[in-house]
Design a protein around this motif. Structure first.
Motif, short mmCIF file in Angstrom:
data_model
loop_
_atom_site.label_atom_id
_atom_site.label_comp_id
_atom_site.label_asym_id
_atom_site.label_seq_id
_atom_site.Cartn_x
_atom_site.Cartn_y
_atom_site.Cartn_z
N LEU A 2 -8.67 0.24 4.88
CA LEU A 2 -8.19 0.03 6.23
C LEU A 2 -7.07 1.00 6.60
O LEU A 2 -6.40 1.56 5.74
N ASP A 13 -2.19 4.35 5.49
CA ASP A 13 -3.25 3.92 4.59
C ASP A 13 -2.97 2.52 4.05
O ASP A 13 -1.82 2.16 3.77
N GLN A 14 -4.02 1.76 3.92
CA GLN A 14 -3.91 0.37 3.43
C GLN A 14 -3.15 0.28 2.11
O GLN A 14 -2.47 -0.71 1.84
N THR A 15 -3.26 1.32 1.28
CA THR A 15 -2.65 1.26 -0.05
C THR A 15 -1.13 1.25 0.00
O THR A 15 -0.48 1.05 -1.01
N GLU A 16 -0.54 1.49 1.18
CA GLU A 16 0.92 1.37 1.29
C GLU A 16 1.36 -0.07 1.55
O GLU A 16 2.55 -0.36 1.57
N ASP B 250 -14.50 1.83 5.67
CA ASP B 250 -13.94 1.31 6.91
C ASP B 250 -12.86 2.24 7.48
O ASP B 250 -12.17 2.94 6.76
N HIS B 251 -12.69 2.15 8.78
CA HIS B 251 -11.65 2.87 9.50
C HIS B 251 -11.74 4.38 9.26
O HIS B 251 -10.73 5.06 9.09
N ARG B 281 -9.21 10.83 5.80
CA ARG B 281 -9.07 9.91 6.92
C ARG B 281 -9.36 10.72 8.18
O ARG B 281 -8.59 11.62 8.52
N PRO C 132 -1.05 9.33 0.28
CA PRO C 132 -1.93 9.21 1.45
C PRO C 132 -1.23 9.58 2.75
O PRO C 132 -1.86 9.55 3.81
N ARG C 149 3.75 6.45 -0.95
CA ARG C 149 3.35 6.24 -2.34
C ARG C 149 2.90 7.59 -2.86
O ARG C 149 2.34 8.40 -2.12
#
Lengths: 101, 1003, 190
Positions: A2, A13-16, B250-251, B281, C132, C149
């Motif tokens: 996501l 980013d979702q990983t954050e 997704d996204h 992304r 990221p 990160r």
């Protein structure tokens, strides 16, 4: 994976982030006056909808702030983020039908 | 004679550069620019592997990543790699490939006996046959798996490096054919950040295989070159050849595998990584993956030499290789006529077998003009040859196409070029939640709509004309860029790219033969997993009619090629059997990755030492010198014990524990979580977080606390000290540090924003040397200016001063039950202080101890470890720690749950001491405690052992455990049956085994 | 006595990138102070400015550098102040004194974190391998700071110039891991 919008840092980013489950579960002010069932509802029960879900996220690799996200649990589309204490963004029928943010 | 099938001219290979390679031990030559497929075909090597189940000879079917047959083991030793698809392997000098799935060799393979017995190996055979008697499958499985091997994984470490890369872009274009190039061009011109990824080494897609196409009146490849040149001049455009977009998440998060140096040969990449895994992304995605030709489902359509028509054309035009001299083109459409014409021009004898009754139009006329023989309304009913096709038998079709009639005739053939239409590659679109639509005219699934921002173009969108691809690409690039905030959306005019129109196709999903289905001839729809049309019929008869069941029953699409050439054919056959429309059968869900990934690429740099952080304290270098053996606690490397003179852990721990209580011991406690808490409401906040009372704690005083969640269950503990009226220093368990910090912040930010409290994690700010034992005061006194007089510096107090010359906070707290001081100094001084204490400690017989001795020492005192003696289902009362639950506090987290019926009921599992009858037996942690021992499990379990050690200070083994109604069982004798069959009698006791009155601590 | 006090850093003795396109230096024992307070409290802002000489950055993802201090936005009520080695002691005292009676938090975290400076033509490529975050100049520029990160480490990263140069702050116990990751990630760029 996501893409979550932190209300302070922007889209990341979702990983954050980490998701901490359903938002707006308010801790009762008067726990002693509640029945076991009422207290149990607060502690254990969540709505778990198929559809729009307001949930609490924390930007733990970023600004370490908690905020809320409106996510569709089936499509995983995110319809917006908002700070604690702010109203949730409205999601129009049209946006839902179109399946796009 | 070498390269017998190489044409004298043509192709995009570099004929000036000969490349030597070996296949199955034999050396061959090819040219720079070849793939392993084209080089093998140039050398007339068609037999490349054996099939998975029947071990039938198989050859190159395709010229792309959809290849199901020509799969080889590449390289050797630590650089060997299985399941490499030969059309995707670029040739390099010294390349070594071996056939897979055959023994002893591809030419003589013992497993071929399976083919002779194939009537006894239908779909589902293994499951039906070997699933009984119950439990025997595990025994059969080894043998079956070995004979059905899919190549060998290397047994040594991979010496190559791999890299990952995170990247953001405005427009990602997946596919570098004509529509992808066009899209990248218009998107790139807007200044948007564009990534163009192409699976092959060269851009151009189908145009690389088409010698005749023109754009704007010039050879089409000139347009490709000009477009690439313009793209290369754009600063924000990234051009990635040899890069497969492998997944669409997704996204608009997509991944791509770039094969950075594979084409140079393993080990020749220098400092460059072998492969790079891109994590992209993209604001917008243009999907331009093209289409894959469908095989015809005729009898014995799997012989080496039977190829997709478009692949034959690619080998002729792109590689200058004519794979055979007698080419039979078997088709239901016009596109294969181009192959026939190109093969004819290249010198082959070409025959067209067309199932259509009256094919007409420009393509047919062109073939006729070249005197190519065309058999219309005819079916190839079977092939001859074993290791290589030698001919085809053809027969006229009946009017309904369901059978054949009349005389069969044989045509010599060493190549059968087949085409039954095209399938747009919708894998990525489908992975990205795109919904598909069945197009009756194309007889294939095409992209319909998708919730994410993407545009499908070109053949991947069901558009098969060159002008159409150009036009869709140009428009998509422009639109995608505009939607991403770049450009005005204006689309440049489409250049002219005239082609002869193609006529309609005739659909016969199953090509009938002169024999009943399943007798004598095999109609393979799925080559890699050896699944036939007859297997689909069997699946239907046995009730596996849904596409998901069909897939699993016949293993269609479950190979490494994910059924790229087989899926639509299989669905169509099932729809015919069931007599429903194709969309009613449905499609299976496409899953990432699009093509196989190496583990190395997924791991990137995160291997070896970089796989996981090893967190170390400042004292670590000294621990190394002292020969510490480590324990991983979270990511921390904590000394577990310090062995001397060849001691094992038991001996070292017994010595360490004894000496701590006799003289003084020191442990590195730096890893404990630490949180600085400030604000006028800090005490009130702690009152809510901890179960006990905090308002009246004096400045400079420390207190132990338990934290419960709202379930009322203990989840962490630690000592918190009041540094000032509004200032506290909290400690947590090592493993719980992050969780507790989050817990505090979450309550403050979401539930109690009105509370004036700030928390900041300070774990590594402080290095902590923990002194324990009767001599700890004397030792510390040597190095500090703090008044250690027990009258002035009492148990559970903190003093600031200097230790070994550096500023320190010293906490008089104890986890061993001895006189103890935790000396906190800024982390940079941690080693200095630790070393100074070791030096000064010599005269006090100082012993260093690790986490194992810490566990024993605390267990002797009955102190719990949260997470070991608790497991998320334990309340403070279950721990017999009611004393720490504030009776007069109106509220704190978890309090209300204590009164819930289940939490407050009698007979819950409770923490007690457990002593074995035999004092020398140390029970394993996790062992079950029962009242009545039965012959065999299950037995009614009362609880389990949570902590268990040999205690040198008590002089016997000690244990703690959570036992049902444990407090009322003190004095009872119970049993602990172990896995080895032994049963140990135990007595339930109080959990404090040493210095029950706690006099030593306060001394 | 002070002369004999040994200070250690988790980066002591670690190898640096071998090539010339990525440079990595430790900003050894840089002073670091966490400041928390209410940005809507004018009194708080002005008292802090009196001490630091610069306004606290209130715009997310920015930092201000002035005089002895570089002040980074961390969150809406949190800032990270960098200063020279040992400067943190005086700063903590000055801030605590200035903020007496104002709800706030001042914490010395000089040893909780380690800062390393990553720079050179390939620095962005090195960052892209593990983070990221979008480091493209359109998204992240000199004057910006962010938490994010890198591989398994939580970092704070600020861009100093267009070389580009970055200051990367990481917890003490992750510093060795992060440094070694950078060195390995830099290897292919020479």
């Amino acid at each position: 994976m996501l893409l979550i919008e932190c209300p302070w840092c922007g889209e990341r980013d979702q990983t954050e982030f980490t998701c901490h489950g359903e938002a707006h579960i308010v801790r009762p002010k008067n726990p002693d006056e509640l029945t076991d069932e009422q207290w149990g509802d607060y502690v254990f029960f969540r709505s778990n909808p198929k559809g729009l879900h307001k949930e609490r996220w924390v930007h733990d690799h970023g600004c370490r702030r908690w905020f809320n996200v409106v996510r569709h649990t089936h499509t995983d589309i995110v319809y917006g983020s908002y700070k604690p204490g702010e109203p949730a963004p409205e999601v129009s029928e049209e946006a839902l039908k179109g399946g796009k943010k | 004679m070498t390269q017998t099938n190489r044409l004298s001219s043509g192709g995009r290979v570099n004929r000036a550069k000969t490349v030597k390679f070996t296949f199955d031990g034999k050396t061959y030559e090819g040219f720079e620019g070849d793939t392993l497929s084209s080089a093998l075909l140039a050398n007339n090597v068609h037999l490349v592997g054996r099939s998975f189940k029947y071990h039938r000879p198989r050859g190159v079917l395709t010229a792309g990543s959809e290849e199901p047959n020509a799969i080889v083991q590449l390289g050797e030793g630590n650089r060997t790699e299985p399941n490499c698809r030969t059309p995707m392997v670029e040739l390099y000098d010294g390349l070594k490939a071996t056939a897979q799935n055959c023994w002893p060799s591809v030419n003589f393979d013992i497993g071929g006996i399976n083919n002779k017995l194939s009537r006894f190996f239908p779909a589902g055979f293994y499951y039906k046959t070997f699933m009984w008697p119950k439990g025997m499958w595990e025994k059969y499985e080894h043998v079956i798996r070995a004979s059905a091997g899919m190549g060998n994984a290397p047994s040594e470490n991979d010496p190559d490096t791999y890299a990952t890369k995170h990247v953001h872009c405005d427009v990602l274009v997946a596919g570098g054919g004509v529509s992808g190039l066009a899209a990248a061009l218009t998107a790139g011109r807007t200044g948007a950040r564009v990534i163009l990824a192409e699976e092959h080494a060269e851009f151009g897609g189908q145009l690389l295989s088409d010698a005749d196409a023109t754009i704007d009146g010039k050879p089409a490849m000139e347009w490709v070159e000009a477009t690439l040149a313009e793209l290369r001049s754009m600063e924000e455009v990234t051009i990635l050849p040899r890069t497969t977009v492998t997944a669409y998440y997704d996204h608009n998060f997509l991944s791509a595998l770039e094969r950075v140096t594979d084409h140079l040969g393993h080990g020749n990449g220098g400092d460059l990584p072998r492969q790079r895994f891109w994590q992209i992304r993209a604001k917008q995605v243009v999907l331009a993956q093209g289409a894959i030709e469908r095989p015809m489902l005729f009898g014995d359509n799997d012989r080496p030499g039977v190829m997709l028509a478009s692949a034959v054309r690619t080998y002729i035009n792109r590689f200058g290789v004519l794979p055979g001299k007698n080419v039979v083109v078997f088709t239901n459409n016009d596109s294969a006529y181009a192959t026939a014409i190109d093969a004819h021009k290249a010198g082959a004898k070409v025959t067209i077998v067309d199932i259509r009754e009256n094919p007409a139009g420009a393509w047919v006329e062109k073939a006729k003009a070249l005197s190519i023989q065309i058999h219309t309304n005819m079916a190839v009913i079977g092939t001859t040859g074993y290791r290589k096709v030698t001919g085809v038998d053809i027969m006229p079709l009946t009017a309904d196409g369901k059978g054949v009639t009349g005389q069969s005739q044989r045509i010599d053939a060493d190549i059968v070029a087949m085409s039954s239409g095209w399938n747009p590659m919708i894998s990525l679109f489908s992975q990205g939640r795109g919904k598909l639509r069945y197009d009756e005219k194309l007889t294939s699934f095409v992209p319909d709509h998708c919730q994410w921002a993407n545009i499908s173009v070109g053949a991947g969108n069901g558009e098969f004309t060159l002008e159409g691809c150009l036009s869709q690409g140009l428009a998509a690039g422009s639109k995608a860029a505009q939607d991403a905030g770049f450009g005005d959306g204006v689309v440049p005019p489409t250049p002219a790219a005239p082609e002869d129109a193609q006529g309609d196709m005739r659909i016969l999903w199953y090509i009938p033969s002169d024999r009943p289905l399943g007798r004598g001839r095999k109609h393979f729809h799925e080559f890699q997993n050896d699944s036939t049309v007859a297997d689909i019929h069997l699946a239907e008869r046995e009730g596996f009619v849904s596409v998901e069941h069909l897939k699993r029953y016949t293993t269609t699409g479950m190979g490494t090629d994910q059924g790229k050439t087989s899926n639509v054919n299989a669905i169509a056959i099932m729809s015919q059997i069931r007599d429903v429309k194709i969309p009613m059968v449905g499609t299976t869900t496409f899953r990432p990755p699009y093509t196989p990934l190496t583990f190395g690429a997924a791991a990137g740099h995160a291997v070896g030492e970089l796989f996981l952080q090893k967190r170390k304290t400042a004292m670590h270098p000294t621990h190394e010198e002292m020969g510490a053996v480590y324990e991983d606690v979270g990511d921390w490397k904590r000394p577990r014990y310090f062995p001397k003179d060849g001691e094992d852990m038991h001996a070292a721990v017994q010595r360490e524990c004894k000496q701590v209580r006799e003289t003084v011991g020191m442990m590195d406690a730096s890893t404990l979580g630490k949180i600085d808490i400030q604000g006028p409401d800090a005490a009130e906040f702690l009152n809510m977080i901890y179960t006990n009372a905090w308002l009246k704690l004096g400045v400079g005083k420390a207190r132990y606390g338990l934290m419960c969640n709202e379930h009322g269950m203990v989840f962490d503990d630690g000592v918190t000290t009041r540094l000032g009226e509004n200032h506290f220093h909290m400690t947590t368990t090592t493993g719980g540090a992050g969780r507790v910090a989050n817990w505090l912040e979450e309550w403050l930010q979401t539930e109690w924003p009105e509370m004036k409290v700030y928390c900041t994690s300070v774990t590594e700010q402080w290095a902590v040397s923990s002194l324990n034992g009767p001599k700890s005061r004397e030792l510390l006194a040597e190095l500090t200016d703090i008044d250690l007089d027990p009258e002035n510096f009492k148990f559970m107090e903190m003093r600031e001063g200097h230790v070994a010359g550096v500023p320190a906070r010293v906490y008089r707290i104890s986890f061993t039950g001895e006189i103890a001081y935790e000396i906190n100094v800024p982390h940079r001084y941690g080693k200095h202080v630790w070393d100074a204490l070791i030096e000064a400690g010599k005269k006090y017989d100082l012993v260093l101890y690790g986490t194992e001795s810490m566990h024993v020492l605390r267990a002797e005192k009955g102190f719990i470890i949260a997470g070991q003696d608790t497991d998320g289902s334990v309340t403070p009362m279950d721990l017999d720690m009611s004393w720490i639950v504030g009776k007069n506090k109106p509220d704190f987290l978890g309090r209300r749950s204590f009164a819930r019926s289940d939490t407050s009921r009698p007979g819950r599992k409770q923490l007690v001491g457990i002593l074995t009858e035999d004092p020398n037996v140390v029970l394993p942690e996790g062992a079950h405690v029962v009242e009545t021992v039965k012959d065999r499990p299950p037995m009614d379990m009362l609880g389990h052992i949570s902590s268990s050690y040999m205690s040198p200070n008590v002089g016997r083994s000690i244990a703690m455990g959570l036992i049902k109604d444990g407090f009322n069982r003190k004095g009872q004798t119970l049993s602990v049956p172990l896995m080895d069959g032994s049963v140990h009698k135990v007595t339930i006791t109080d959990p404090i085994f040493f210095d029950k009155e706690g006099e030593r601590t306060r001394g | 006595m002070a002369n004999h006090i040994v200070k250690v850093s988790p980066l002591d003795g670690l190898a640096k990138p071998a090539g010339s396109n990525v440079s990595l230096e430790e900003r050894r024992f840089l002073g670091k102070v966490t400041l928390r307070g209410n940005p809507e409290n004018k009194d708080f802002l002005s008292k802090v400015k009196d001490v630091l000489g610069v306004d606290l950055p209130l715009t997310p993802l920015t930092y201000v550098a002035g005089g002895a201090y570089t002040v980074h936005w961390v969150g809406p009520d949190e800032w990270m102040i960098h200063t020279q080695e040992d400067g943190e002691h005086a700063l903590v005292l000055a801030l605590r004194e200035a903020l007496e009676g104002i709800h706030s938090q001042v914490v010395d975290v000089s040893d909780y974190y380690v800062v390393m400076r990553l720079s050179g033509p390939a620095a962005r490529e090195v960052l892209a391998k593990g983070s990221p975050l979008d480091f493209h100049p359109r998204a992240f520029r000199a004057g910006m700071v962010s938490g994010t990160r890198y591989a398994n480490a939580t970092i704070q990263i600020s861009q100093l110039d267009d070389q580009p140069s970055y200051d990367v702050q990481v917890r003490w116990s992750f510093a060795e891991y992060l440094w070694n990751y950078f060195v390995e990630a830099a290897r292919e760029f020479g």
